[in-house]
Design a protein around this motif. Structure first.
Motif, PDB file in Angstrom:
ATOM      1  N   GLN A 239       0.816  -1.212   0.000  1.00  0.00           N
ATOM      2  CA  GLN A 239       0.000   0.000   0.000  1.00  0.00           C
ATOM      3  C   GLN A 239       0.850   1.262   0.000  1.00  0.00           C
ATOM      4  OE1 GLN A 239       0.278  -2.108   2.461  1.00  0.00           O
ATOM      5  NE2 GLN A 239       0.815  -1.005   4.326  1.00  0.00           N
ATOM      6  N   GLY A 240       2.169   1.182   0.248  1.00  0.00           N
ATOM      7  CA  GLY A 240       3.041   2.345   0.170  1.00  0.00           C
ATOM      8  C   GLY A 240       3.338   2.949   1.524  1.00  0.00           C
ATOM      9  N   LEU A 241       3.966   4.162   1.494  1.00  0.00           N
ATOM     10  CA  LEU A 241       4.456   4.787   2.716  1.00  0.00           C
ATOM     11  C   LEU A 241       4.628   6.285   2.479  1.00  0.00           C
ATOM     12  CD1 LEU A 241       5.754   4.248   5.617  1.00  0.00           C
ATOM     13  CD2 LEU A 241       7.936   4.235   4.413  1.00  0.00           C
ATOM     14  N   ASP A 242       4.383   7.101   3.533  1.00  0.00           N
ATOM     15  CA  ASP A 242       4.712   8.528   3.537  1.00  0.00           C
ATOM     16  C   ASP A 242       6.071   8.684   4.202  1.00  0.00           C
ATOM     17  OD1 ASP A 242       2.404   9.265   2.298  1.00  0.00           O
ATOM     18  OD2 ASP A 242       1.331   9.776   4.127  1.00  0.00           O
ATOM     19  N   LEU A 243       7.015   9.315   3.507  1.00  0.00           N
ATOM     20  CA  LEU A 243       8.385   9.410   4.002  1.00  0.00           C
ATOM     21  C   LEU A 243       8.889  10.838   3.850  1.00  0.00           C
ATOM     22  CD1 LEU A 243      10.847   7.894   5.106  1.00  0.00           C
ATOM     23  CD2 LEU A 243      11.548   7.463   2.744  1.00  0.00           C
ATOM     24  N   ASP A 244       9.383  11.402   4.967  1.00  0.00           N
ATOM     25  CA  ASP A 244       9.962  12.744   4.988  1.00  0.00           C
ATOM     26  C   ASP A 244      11.464  12.595   5.187  1.00  0.00           C
ATOM     27  OD1 ASP A 244      10.462  15.403   5.105  1.00  0.00           O
ATOM     28  OD2 ASP A 244       9.520  15.748   7.060  1.00  0.00           O
ATOM     29  N   VAL A 245      12.224  13.134   4.244  1.00  0.00           N
ATOM     30  CA  VAL A 245      13.686  13.019   4.289  1.00  0.00           C
ATOM     31  C   VAL A 245      14.284  14.416   4.187  1.00  0.00           C
ATOM     32  CG1 VAL A 245      15.738  12.038   3.196  1.00  0.00           C
ATOM     33  CG2 VAL A 245      13.600  10.749   3.202  1.00  0.00           C
ATOM     34  N   ARG A 246      15.167  14.735   5.142  1.00  0.00           N
ATOM     35  CA  ARG A 246      15.915  15.990   5.086  1.00  0.00           C
ATOM     36  C   ARG A 246      17.392  15.647   5.087  1.00  0.00           C
ATOM     37  NH1 ARG A 246      12.205  17.495   9.219  1.00  0.00           N
ATOM     38  NH2 ARG A 246      13.882  17.499  10.764  1.00  0.00           N
ATOM     39  N   THR A 247      18.026  15.854   3.943  1.00  0.00           N
ATOM     40  CA  THR A 247      19.435  15.506   3.818  1.00  0.00           C
ATOM     41  C   THR A 247      20.297  16.520   4.559  1.00  0.00           C
ATOM     42  OG1 THR A 247      19.619  16.744   1.753  1.00  0.00           O
ATOM     43  CG2 THR A 247      19.019  14.418   1.592  1.00  0.00           C
ATOM     44  N   GLU A 248      21.516  16.148   4.825  1.00  0.00           N
ATOM     45  CA  GLU A 248      22.458  17.040   5.505  1.00  0.00           C
ATOM     46  C   GLU A 248      22.996  18.055   4.508  1.00  0.00           C
ATOM     47  OE1 GLU A 248      25.514  16.126   9.046  1.00  0.00           O
ATOM     48  OE2 GLU A 248      26.090  15.327   7.110  1.00  0.00           O
ATOM     49  N   ARG A 249      22.958  19.349   4.912  1.00  0.00           N
ATOM     50  CA  ARG A 249      23.352  20.433   4.013  1.00  0.00           C
ATOM     51  C   ARG A 249      24.363  21.344   4.691  1.00  0.00           C
ATOM     52  NH1 ARG A 249      18.424  19.498   4.680  1.00  0.00           N
ATOM     53  NH2 ARG A 249      18.015  21.296   6.016  1.00  0.00           N
ATOM     54  N   THR A 250      25.109  22.090   3.858  1.00  0.00           N
ATOM     55  CA  THR A 250      26.082  23.062   4.362  1.00  0.00           C
ATOM     56  C   THR A 250      25.460  24.452   4.304  1.00  0.00           C
ATOM     57  OG1 THR A 250      27.938  21.719   3.601  1.00  0.00           O
ATOM     58  CG2 THR A 250      28.370  24.048   4.033  1.00  0.00           C
ATOM     59  N   VAL A 251      25.391  25.129   5.471  1.00  0.00           N
ATOM     60  CA  VAL A 251      24.789  26.461   5.571  1.00  0.00           C
ATOM     61  C   VAL A 251      25.776  27.373   6.294  1.00  0.00           C
ATOM     62  CG1 VAL A 251      22.840  27.816   6.418  1.00  0.00           C
ATOM     63  CG2 VAL A 251      22.472  25.469   5.623  1.00  0.00           C
ATOM     64  N   THR A 252      25.922  28.605   5.777  1.00  0.00           N
ATOM     65  CA  THR A 252      26.837  29.584   6.367  1.00  0.00           C
ATOM     66  C   THR A 252      26.030  30.746   6.934  1.00  0.00           C
ATOM     67  OG1 THR A 252      28.575  28.996   4.800  1.00  0.00           O
ATOM     68  CG2 THR A 252      28.790  31.109   5.931  1.00  0.00           C
ATOM     69  N   PHE A 253      26.365  31.135   8.198  1.00  0.00           N
ATOM     70  CA  PHE A 253      25.715  32.260   8.867  1.00  0.00           C
ATOM     71  C   PHE A 253      26.724  33.379   9.057  1.00  0.00           C
ATOM     72  CE2 PHE A 253      23.157  28.613  10.298  1.00  0.00           C
ATOM     73  CZ  PHE A 253      21.896  29.064   9.948  1.00  0.00           C
ATOM     74  N   MET A 254      26.289  34.626   8.753  1.00  0.00           N
ATOM     75  CA  MET A 254      27.089  35.824   9.004  1.00  0.00           C
ATOM     76  C   MET A 254      26.433  36.568  10.161  1.00  0.00           C
ATOM     77  SD  MET A 254      29.470  35.677   6.700  1.00  0.00           S
ATOM     78  CE  MET A 254      30.130  37.328   6.759  1.00  0.00           C
ATOM     79  N   ALA A 255      27.079  36.537  11.344  1.00  0.00           N
ATOM     80  CA  ALA A 255      26.488  37.138  12.541  1.00  0.00           C
ATOM     81  C   ALA A 255      27.562  37.841  13.352  1.00  0.00           C
ATOM     82  CB  ALA A 255      25.795  36.072  13.378  1.00  0.00           C
ATOM     83  N   ASP A 256      27.253  39.090  13.777  1.00  0.00           N
ATOM     84  CA  ASP A 256      28.128  39.869  14.665  1.00  0.00           C
ATOM     85  C   ASP A 256      29.542  40.001  14.098  1.00  0.00           C
ATOM     86  OD1 ASP A 256      25.951  39.963  16.431  1.00  0.00           O
ATOM     87  OD2 ASP A 256      26.555  38.046  17.339  1.00  0.00           O
TER      88      ASP A 256
END
Length: 542
Positions: free
Chosen positions: A312-329
């Motif tokens: 019957q299938g499946l609901d699947l949520d996938v969030r891969t690992e990503r590179t994010v850069t923050f500019m703060a202070d």
């Protein structure tokens, strides 16, 4: 031998065998004998019967020559005697005189032929063997008296020969009548046996053993299917466009083949915030991720990797690992994250938002691979200022005044208002103030101006005959809007503003019409003459 062949004698049997070997029919009773017998010899009825019995029974008894010693006599004894058994042979031999007989090995003494009653074999004295082929075993010529026992034996032999001939004819008729019935019974049986043998061979040839693996569960089958599609149909298995069948449905089956079936499963996949419908033949979440090429290392999964995926299938949520850069202070910070929102990624990076602090993108948006996000530190304040309010101008028509004449009846006064502004500083840089509220402290007072509507006269007594066009050409080159380089004088006749207004003009002279300027110049001439134009005044009379 000189005499006729004895009924049932060995000579008759021998001649019957010779005729059978040549393919001739046995002679009828009373027919002259030919072949190996003496000339003019006739076949006795008993001998002919013996010959026929020998011809009929010899074929059936050939195989007995190896099984029984008695069968060895078939080449020397008449067939009738052979079929009659050893007792008949003994009786015939006991009736034959011993004198003058020859055995197989040469002359034998009288009384040399005897019967071995115990063993059932015939022997001839010490030398053994059988009577010669032409030996006389039947009745004797006149004057020769056989022994009493021999005569009795001869009579019995003749009686047996006569009865045997009749029995042979009955048996022959029975065999001729029974053989077609026997053949008719054997043919259907043979056909049934052949059909069963052929069907069994086809059954064995068509049956094959194959291995069928459905979603990783193998089993061995015996099948008559010709190809994969027929095998699946026999098993009641329906496959669709998202299912895998290897080899293909039209592949011919052979013994030992392996058929693999993988059913497709629908997966509602949300990958990094993007939702889509995909199909997989994997049976677990981990297998589906590998099949779809999704990098699962460090990723967030809404279901365990080992979780099964049903039909019957499946609901699947996938969030891969990503590179994010923050500019703060004033600093740069790069992290690897599988967060669902920018706000969540900020928390993982250890960066907090205080007060009105925010980010360069929506904090609730999904952080993308390689994205750079700036953190904005915001400080806020307010400022209140008093600002003037411009007064309105009210213009009222006055029929007592000439057209073009305006008189200020009430001077206007500005009002006062108190305005509050919001002051915002982002990363130390002040932004443009934003008005947030206004309060009126003093209402402004309107200015009232009367505007003349009376028709203005076009002539001035004492000045209409003068050349005003020549004066205008000399002063301003005939241009109504002319202004001197100092900006003090303007118009056709170069009025200053003070003189212009004293003559009833409003505003600046260069803004008035040509007719009005000429009218004001005529009035000035009546009161002061040509002195206002010291250089060009002489043009009035030119």
């Amino acid at each position: 031998m000189d005499g006729p062949s004895a009924p049932g004698g060995r000579a008759a049997a021998r001649r019957a065998r010779e005729r059978r070997g040549r393919g001739e029919a046995p002679p009828a009773d009373g027919e002259p004998l030919t072949g190996a017998g003496a000339p003019g010899e006739t076949a006795a009825p008993g001998g002919r019967a013996a010959a026929r019995r020998a011809a009929a029974s010899g074929r059936g008894r050939r195989k007995r020559t190896e099984a029984s010693p008695v069968s060895a006599m078939d080449g020397h004894l008449p067939d009738g005697e052979a079929s009659g058994g050893r007792a008949t042979a003994r009786r015939r031999r006991t009736s034959v005189p011993a004198a003058g007989r020859e055995g197989v090995g040469g002359p034998q003494p009288a009384g040399a032929w005897r019967s071995d009653d115990e063993g059932g074999h015939l022997s001839g004295g010490r030398g053994g063997g059988y009577p010669p082929a032409g030996a006389d075993v039947g009745p004797y010529p006149a004057g020769q008296d056989p022994a009493p026992a021999g005569r009795a034996a001869a009579r019995r032999a003749r009686a047996a020969a006569a009865g045997g001939a009749e029995g042979d004819r009955v048996a022959a008729r029975r065999r001729r009548g029974e053989r077609p019935d026997a053949l008719r019974r054997l043919v259907p049986q043979a056909l049934v046996v052949a059909f069963l043998a052929g069907g069994t061979s086809a059954f064995i040839a068509g049956d094959k053993t194959v291995q069928l693996s459905v979603d990783g569960r193998p089993r061995t089958l015996h099948t008559f299917a010709g190809d994969v599609a027929e095998l699946l149909d026999d098993e009641g298995m329906a496959v669709g466009e998202h299912d895998i069948v290897a080899p293909g449905p039209h592949h011919d089956l052979a013994a030992g083949d392996q058929v693999i079936v993988r059913y497709g499963r629908p997966v509602a996949l949300t990958l990094d915030g993007e939702r889509r419908q995909v199909w997989t033949t994997a049976r677990t979440v981990d297998g589906a991720l590998r099949q779809l090429g999704v990098r699962a290392e460090g990723a967030y999964l809404s279901a365990s990797r080992s979780a099964p995926i049903g039909r019957q299938g499946l609901d699947l949520d996938v969030r891969t690992e990503r590179t994010v850069t923050f500019m703060a202070d004033g600093r740069e910070r790069t992290i690897r994250t599988n967060a669902a929102t920018v706000r969540e990624a900020l928390a993982q990076a250890g960066i907090g938002l205080n007060g009105q602090d925010t980010t360069s993108v929506d904090p609730e948006s999904f952080p993308r691979e390689g994205q750079t996000i700036s953190i904005m530190r915001i400080s806020a304040d307010t400022e209140t200022r008093e600002e003037p309010i411009d007064f309105p101008t009210e213009r009222r028509q006055d029929p007592t005044l000439y057209k073009g004449t305006e008189v200020v009846v009430q001077r206007g006064e500005k009002g006062v208002q108190r305005v509050t502004y919001a002051l915002r500083t982002v990363n130390g840089v002040q932004q443009k103030p934003k008005k947030v509220s206004t309060q009126v402290v003093k209402q402004p007072r309107a200015e009232i101006i009367k505007v003349g509507t009376k028709a203005r006269p076009t002539t001035v007594q004492g000045a209409d005959h003068l050349n005003w066009g020549a004066l205008a050409q000399c002063e301003a080159g005939g241009r109504p809007d002319a202004v001197d380089p100092s900006g003090t004088y303007g118009g056709l006749y170069q009025f200053d503003v003070r003189t212009w207004q004293s003559l009833g003009g409003s505003g600046r002279p260069q803004d008035a019409s040509s007719d009005e300027q000429t009218f004001r110049a005529k009035k000035l001439y009546v009161s002061r003459g040509a002195s206002p134009w010291p250089v060009c005044g002489r043009k009035l009379h030119g």
